[in-house]
Design an enzyme around this catalytic site. Structure first.
Site, PDB file in Angstrom:
ATOM      1  N   CYS A   1     104.819  75.063  52.178  1.00  0.00           N
ATOM      2  CA  CYS A   1     104.277  76.034  53.129  1.00  0.00           C
ATOM      3  C   CYS A   1     103.426  75.261  54.129  1.00  0.00           C
ATOM      4  O   CYS A   1     102.467  74.595  53.740  1.00  0.00           O
ATOM      5  CB  CYS A   1     103.426  77.051  52.371  1.00  0.00           C
ATOM      6  SG  CYS A   1     102.585  78.240  53.422  1.00  0.00           S
TER       7      CYS A   1
ATOM      8  N   CYS B   1     107.563  76.590  60.050  1.00  0.00           N
ATOM      9  CA  CYS B   1     107.255  77.506  58.943  1.00  0.00           C
ATOM     10  C   CYS B   1     108.486  77.516  58.061  1.00  0.00           C
ATOM     11  O   CYS B   1     109.614  77.631  58.566  1.00  0.00           O
ATOM     12  CB  CYS B   1     106.964  78.903  59.474  1.00  0.00           C
ATOM     13  SG  CYS B   1     106.921  80.179  58.185  1.00  0.00           S
TER      14      CYS B   1
END
Ligand code: DGL
Length: 265
Positions: free
Chosen positions: A72, A186
């Site tokens: 992440c 992302c």
């Protein structure tokens, strides 16, 4: 050999897990989706730090992980330095928007970075841009709402948001002043690359970090003599609805239920 822990706010890290399983087929992985607390990217550092700490401690206590991949960008930028300080014997691999390879390969020198608002506002991202942008023009495109739409498999919202943010990321092309490279900063976004691609010429390059992170994980495990040589395997765990994670894994990784153990956490 103990497993490698991998976590994300939700299903996005599955794009990294796919690369990890391809690169390290003998490893056992435990993937944790913090679905009940997602998304991270629009909530501020304190929230992301608290969640990342809890998830890391849980992976250590319940699974005895031998290494951790923070799959992440938002959690990496906000917390990786803290996690490393708090767990000095645990090798921790993080990821960040792939600006360096984007700048190195762009011909027009115009790059757009699609990421969460949290990642793009972070000091770590500013430092990354200062180090690698050089004379390139780098446009930041915060994609509010896109993670939530992906988490919910909301096809209409995904289509609308991809169209909107690709319009903000362009104009695309090979002519001077046009963007020829988009960084997917992302881990959720590679899951909707086909939808993003619909709004771009075929030659537009999308760069994500799954494969380099998997290679880095291999290097780290090898340097510590922690590479496994067994059959490999995968445990799926979630703070939310496990069925949603299983469905996402089947959809994005084409995982069959065989060989996959699902646990809630
Ligand atoms: N997949 C996470 C990232 O790479 C996402 C974020 C979120 O929860 O907003 O940034």
């Amino acid at each position: 050999m103990n497993p490698v822990g991998v976590f994300d706010s939700g299903v996005g890290g599955l794009s990294v897990l796919a690369a990890l399983r391809a690169e390290l087929p003998h490893e056992r992985f435990v993937y944790f989706a913090d679905t009940a607390f997602a998304p991270y990217g629009e909530r501020g550092d304190d929230y992301v730090i608290e969640r990342s700490r809890k998830v890391t401690e849980q992976l250590i206590a319940e699974h005895g992980i031998k290494a951790l991949v923070v799959a992440c960008n938002t959690a990496t930028t906000a917390t990786i330095h803290l996690l490393r300080a708090e767990h000095p014997t645990l090798p921790i691999v993080g990821l960040e928007p792939a600006l360096k390879p984007a700048v190195a390969t762009s011909r027009t020198g115009h790059i757009s970075v699609m990421a969460t608002r949290g990642t793009l506002a972070s000091a770590k991202y500013a430092a990354l841009r200062d180090s690698f942008a050089g004379s390139a023009s780098v446009r930041a495109v915060p994609c509010d709402g896109l993670v939530k739409a992906i988490e919910g498999f909301d096809a209409a919202a995904i289509a609308a948001l991809c169209a909107r943010y690709m319009a903000e990321a362009g104009p695309f092309g090979d002519a001077p002043g046009e963007v020829d490279t988009v960084v997917l900063g992302c881990t959720h976004y590679p899951l909707v690359k086909n939808e993003l691609q619909r709004h771009a010429p075929p030659a537009l390059r999308f760069i994500d970090t799954g494969a380099p992170v998997a290679q880095q994980t291999r290097r780290v495990l090898a340097s510590l003599d922690r590479l496994a040589d067994g059959e490999g395997g995968l445990v799926l765990a979630s703070s939310g609805d496990r069925a949603v994670l299983e469905a996402a894994a089947a959809r994005w990784l084409q995982l069959s239920p065989q060989g996959t153990t699902a646990t809630s956490a």
